[in-house]
Write an enzyme that holds these catalytic residues in place. Structure first.
Site, PDB file in Angstrom:
ATOM      1  N   ILE A 173      11.207 -10.113   6.090  1.00  0.00           N
ATOM      2  CA  ILE A 173      10.703  -8.955   5.332  1.00  0.00           C
ATOM      3  C   ILE A 173      11.827  -8.372   4.482  1.00  0.00           C
ATOM      4  O   ILE A 173      11.637  -8.065   3.300  1.00  0.00           O
ATOM      5  CB  ILE A 173      10.108  -7.898   6.297  1.00  0.00           C
ATOM      6  CG1 ILE A 173       8.884  -8.477   7.001  1.00  0.00           C
ATOM      7  CG2 ILE A 173       9.754  -6.616   5.545  1.00  0.00           C
ATOM      8  CD1 ILE A 173       8.346  -7.649   8.156  1.00  0.00           C
ATOM      9  N   THR A 251       9.179   0.556   7.517  1.00  0.00           N
ATOM     10  CA  THR A 251       7.882  -0.135   7.683  1.00  0.00           C
ATOM     11  C   THR A 251       7.933  -1.049   8.914  1.00  0.00           C
ATOM     12  O   THR A 251       7.100  -1.948   9.054  1.00  0.00           O
ATOM     13  CB  THR A 251       7.536  -0.989   6.437  1.00  0.00           C
ATOM     14  OG1 THR A 251       8.663  -1.790   6.094  1.00  0.00           O
ATOM     15  CG2 THR A 251       7.137  -0.143   5.250  1.00  0.00           C
ATOM     16  N   ALA A 252       8.953  -0.835   9.783  1.00  0.00           N
ATOM     17  CA  ALA A 252       9.122  -1.724  10.937  1.00  0.00           C
ATOM     18  C   ALA A 252       8.346  -1.174  12.134  1.00  0.00           C
ATOM     19  O   ALA A 252       7.169  -1.515  12.333  1.00  0.00           O
ATOM     20  CB  ALA A 252      10.600  -1.888  11.228  1.00  0.00           C
ATOM     21  N   ARG A 253       8.973  -0.298  12.911  1.00  0.00           N
ATOM     22  CA  ARG A 253       8.303   0.379  14.009  1.00  0.00           C
ATOM     23  C   ARG A 253       8.864   1.797  14.088  1.00  0.00           C
ATOM     24  O   ARG A 253      10.074   2.006  13.966  1.00  0.00           O
ATOM     25  CB  ARG A 253       8.551  -0.323  15.351  1.00  0.00           C
ATOM     26  CG  ARG A 253       7.738  -1.566  15.585  1.00  0.00           C
ATOM     27  CD  ARG A 253       6.240  -1.276  15.754  1.00  0.00           C
ATOM     28  NE  ARG A 253       5.469  -2.490  15.973  1.00  0.00           N
ATOM     29  CZ  ARG A 253       4.879  -3.209  15.015  1.00  0.00           C
ATOM     30  NH1 ARG A 253       4.972  -2.846  13.752  1.00  0.00           N
ATOM     31  NH2 ARG A 253       4.184  -4.291  15.321  1.00  0.00           N
ATOM     32  N   ASP A 277       5.641   4.059   7.054  1.00  0.00           N
ATOM     33  CA  ASP A 277       4.355   3.411   7.325  1.00  0.00           C
ATOM     34  C   ASP A 277       4.107   3.334   8.827  1.00  0.00           C
ATOM     35  O   ASP A 277       3.042   2.936   9.263  1.00  0.00           O
ATOM     36  CB  ASP A 277       4.341   1.998   6.714  1.00  0.00           C
ATOM     37  CG  ASP A 277       2.966   1.328   6.806  1.00  0.00           C
ATOM     38  OD1 ASP A 277       1.968   1.994   6.464  1.00  0.00           O
ATOM     39  OD2 ASP A 277       2.895   0.164   7.226  1.00  0.00           O
ATOM     40  N   GLU A 282       2.474   6.515  17.459  1.00  0.00           N
ATOM     41  CA  GLU A 282       1.200   6.006  16.948  1.00  0.00           C
ATOM     42  C   GLU A 282       0.196   5.853  18.080  1.00  0.00           C
ATOM     43  O   GLU A 282       0.588   5.432  19.175  1.00  0.00           O
ATOM     44  CB  GLU A 282       1.423   4.627  16.282  1.00  0.00           C
ATOM     45  CG  GLU A 282       1.931   4.757  14.868  1.00  0.00           C
ATOM     46  CD  GLU A 282       2.108   3.408  14.183  1.00  0.00           C
ATOM     47  OE1 GLU A 282       1.174   2.593  14.230  1.00  0.00           O
ATOM     48  OE2 GLU A 282       3.175   3.197  13.606  1.00  0.00           O
ATOM     49  N   HIS A 300       0.223   2.920   8.694  1.00  0.00           N
ATOM     50  CA  HIS A 300       0.471   1.545   9.189  1.00  0.00           C
ATOM     51  C   HIS A 300      -0.407   0.545   8.424  1.00  0.00           C
ATOM     52  O   HIS A 300      -1.201  -0.197   9.019  1.00  0.00           O
ATOM     53  CB  HIS A 300       0.240   1.452  10.700  1.00  0.00           C
ATOM     54  CG  HIS A 300       1.014   0.319  11.338  1.00  0.00           C
ATOM     55  ND1 HIS A 300       1.522   0.382  12.612  1.00  0.00           N
ATOM     56  CD2 HIS A 300       1.363  -0.900  10.871  1.00  0.00           C
ATOM     57  CE1 HIS A 300       2.132  -0.759  12.896  1.00  0.00           C
ATOM     58  NE2 HIS A 300       2.038  -1.552  11.840  1.00  0.00           N
ATOM     59  N   GLY A 302       0.963  -1.750   6.414  1.00  0.00           N
ATOM     60  CA  GLY A 302       1.889  -2.798   5.974  1.00  0.00           C
ATOM     61  C   GLY A 302       1.248  -4.121   5.614  1.00  0.00           C
ATOM     62  O   GLY A 302       1.532  -4.693   4.571  1.00  0.00           O
ATOM     63  N   THR A 303       0.378  -4.611   6.463  1.00  0.00           N
ATOM     64  CA  THR A 303      -0.222  -5.935   6.209  1.00  0.00           C
ATOM     65  C   THR A 303      -1.715  -5.835   5.894  1.00  0.00           C
ATOM     66  O   THR A 303      -2.423  -6.839   5.921  1.00  0.00           O
ATOM     67  CB  THR A 303      -0.058  -6.850   7.438  1.00  0.00           C
ATOM     68  OG1 THR A 303      -0.686  -6.212   8.560  1.00  0.00           O
ATOM     69  CG2 THR A 303       1.394  -7.120   7.745  1.00  0.00           C
TER      70      THR A 303
END
Ligand code: GLV
Length: 345
Positions: A173, A251-253, A277, A282, A300, A302-303
């Site tokens: 990424i 945008t990871a965790r 993100d 969460e 979240h 991202g994808t």
């Protein structure tokens, strides 16, 4: 005729007509009722009359945690001896306590690479928005309905010119982020990984220590996985060593940052703005992050696009199919890849 092996599919399937349909040709596919609790799941695994007590392969999504809870020691130990693989849909598998599955010689796979481009797109959106206060301006516009008032109420942003971007975690990424950011004209890209990459793999990024990355970056781009070593990597003490007015993008965790420390640093102005993100708690998002206009948040996503999600599901099914038919997943996670029990399969 011998019975088909049991495959448990945890969480939703977005593209049921894809490779998923092939799985039902070679296995008995079981899904859980949407309101299933962790206790009911554990009880089913232990009930010899339930097909789940013979499950061979499990596929799971990030949101399936609402039914099963974390895949922790208790769940790993409750798994029947028939289970050979857990195929996770996502690059980050922090919901799985891998060591306990490893101990039981249960393979764990994830979906690396296919997530990189979409996550990098999200990252760049958040980074530019934080740099230029775009989201701040949108909030002002929604408030006033007047573009002149909104623009006047929005602080000046900055150009990429002269700025150093610090990539914390230059993997799949991170590389895609650098590739996308280069044409914008940032002055310098530095990175920190636990191990320096071969120079041919550095793609023009300069390797620095963690401390150097923290103290020299104008923008910190976070791309590290969450595990027991990386939780709260960015905490109050680390933030205090950053440049004043630093921008943080994650945008990871969420939990790789101490979210409360981040809020304090945003409120004090030490951190100028942030693009997020992912969030520590969460699906809950710390209220202050939503209120601060200099923070741009996405839920979240991202994808969350058709092509990428399709590729992720296809990879999950490939892993599951390979496990069911050949006994070995395709994209094993690195913690297990070199274990002798796995390499000798
Ligand atoms: O969060 C998304 C992923 O882990 O792929």
């Amino acid at each position: 005729m011998s019975e088909k092996p049991v495959l448990l599919c945890l969480g939703g399937v977005s593209f049921p007509d894809g490779d998923y349909s092939k799985l039902s040709q070679v296995s008995q596919v079981i899904t859980l009722e949407p309101e299933t609790t962790r206790e009911q799941f554990l009880a089913r695994l232990a009930d010899p009359k339930d097909p789940l007590s013979k499950v061979k392969v499990i596929t799971r999504t990030f949101s399936s945690i609402k039914n099963t809870g974390r895949f922790d020691q208790e769940i790993a130990e409750a798994m029947p001896n028939t289970l050979i693989a857990v195929c996770h849909n996502g690059a980050g598998y922090d919901q799985i306590d891998v060591e306990y599955f490893n101990k039981r010689h249960i393979q764990v796979s994830n979906t690396p690479n296919v997530v990189s481009a979409a996550t990098a797109d999200t990252h760049v959106f958040l980074l530019l928005s934080a740099l230029r206060y775009f989201s701040y301006g949108v909030r002002e516009l929604l408030k006033s309905g007047n573009s002149k008032i909104a623009a006047n109420n929005t602080p000046f942003g900055n150009d990429p010119e002269g700025k150093t971007v610090g990539i914390l975690g230059l993997g799949g990424i991170g590389h895609e982020i650098v590739k996308r950011l280069k044409p914008f004209g940032f002055a310098r890209f530095i990175y920190y990984n636990r191990h320096r990459l071969d120079t041919t793999q550095e793609n023009g990024c300069e390797y620095v220590s963690f401390e150097e990355l923290i103290s020299q970056s104008d923008i910190i781009s976070i791309n590290i996985p969450l595990n027991e070593h990386t939780r709260h990597t960015i905490n109050a003490e680390v933030i205090s060593k950053m440049k004043d007015n630093v921008i943080i993008v994650n945008t990871a965790r969420g939990a790789v940052m101490d979210e409360n420390a981040l809020v304090e640093a945003l409120e004090s102005g030490k951190v100028r703005s942030a693009g997020l993100d992912v969030f520590e708690f969460e699906p809950n998002v710390t209220e202050a992050l939503l209120q601060l206009p200099q923070v741009v948040c996405t839920p979240h996503l991202g994808t969350q696009c058709i092509e990428t999600r399709q590729k992720m599901e296809e990879l999950v099914y490939t892993n599951a199919l390979d496990a069911l038919t050949n006994g070995k997943v395709k994209t094993i996670i690195p913690e297990i890849a070199n274990e002798s029990w796995f390499t000798s399969l």
